[in-house]
Motif scaffolding. Structure first.
Motif, PDB file in Angstrom:
ATOM      1  N   SER A  75       1.015  -1.236  -0.089  1.00  0.00           N
ATOM      2  CA  SER A  75      -0.067   0.031  -0.040  1.00  0.00           C
ATOM      3  C   SER A  75       0.945   1.254  -0.023  1.00  0.00           C
ATOM      4  O   SER A  75      -0.030   2.229  -0.115  1.00  0.00           O
ATOM      5  CB  SER A  75      -0.991  -0.082   1.391  1.00  0.00           C
ATOM      6  OG  SER A  75      -0.341   0.036   2.500  1.00  0.00           O
TER       7      SER A  75
ATOM      8  N   ASP B  20      -4.140   3.678  -0.917  1.00  0.00           N
ATOM      9  CA  ASP B  20      -5.622   2.941  -0.594  1.00  0.00           C
ATOM     10  C   ASP B  20      -4.847   1.990   0.628  1.00  0.00           C
ATOM     11  O   ASP B  20      -4.134   1.036   0.270  1.00  0.00           O
ATOM     12  CB  ASP B  20      -6.004   2.154  -1.743  1.00  0.00           C
ATOM     13  CG  ASP B  20      -7.222   1.153  -1.240  1.00  0.00           C
ATOM     14  OD1 ASP B  20      -7.574   1.347   0.030  1.00  0.00           O
ATOM     15  OD2 ASP B  20      -7.578   0.490  -2.287  1.00  0.00           O
ATOM     16  N   ASN B  21      -5.168   2.125   1.759  1.00  0.00           N
ATOM     17  CA  ASN B  21      -4.700   1.428   3.091  1.00  0.00           C
ATOM     18  C   ASN B  21      -5.702   0.149   3.460  1.00  0.00           C
ATOM     19  O   ASN B  21      -5.854  -0.088   4.497  1.00  0.00           O
ATOM     20  CB  ASN B  21      -4.525   2.200   3.855  1.00  0.00           C
ATOM     21  CG  ASN B  21      -3.199   3.045   3.588  1.00  0.00           C
ATOM     22  OD1 ASN B  21      -2.167   2.496   2.958  1.00  0.00           O
ATOM     23  ND2 ASN B  21      -2.799   4.210   4.415  1.00  0.00           N
TER      24      ASN B  21
END
Length: 114
Positions: free
Chosen positions: A54, A59-60
């Motif tokens: 990531s 976008d985690n």
């Protein structure tokens, strides 16, 4: 947030006594500490991989899911050892106001400097 951990502690205590055929948590307890520790290790590795994946992407979502899995299995480990999240939170609370270097020195750990 503390309520979530308290709720998880309660659920884990209940499931520790459940039928291993119907409860994932009970099945882990039945398999013993070594299996639980293996799961913690597996989840820690998955956190590391998700963090690397990531990095820079913004976008985690996968990372957060993996950290949740790690926290969950860590709570199962604590439960197996008759300890709950409150002990960990108390330890963290006691560390407020200390720098990381001071805290490590108080435990006698190396700071990485000669």
């Amino acid at each position: 947030m503390n309520d979530i951990l308290q709720h998880l502690d309660l659920i884990l205590a209940q499931r520790k006594q459940a039928d291993p055929e119907s409860s994932y948590v009970a099945s882990l307890h039945e398999k013993g500490l070594n299996r639980i520790l293996e799961k913690v290790g597996e989840e820690a590795t998955e956190v590391i991989l998700a963090a690397k994946d990531s990095a820079g992407e913004g976008d985690n979502t996968a990372l957060v899911g993996e950290v949740a899995d790690l926290w969950f299995h860590t709570l199962v480990m604590l439960s197996h050892l008759d300890t709950g999240s409150a002990a960990v939170l108390e330890c963290l609370q006691d560390r407020f106001g200390l720098s990381g270097l001071e805290e490590k020195a108080a435990r006698g750990e190396s700071t990485g400097t000669p």
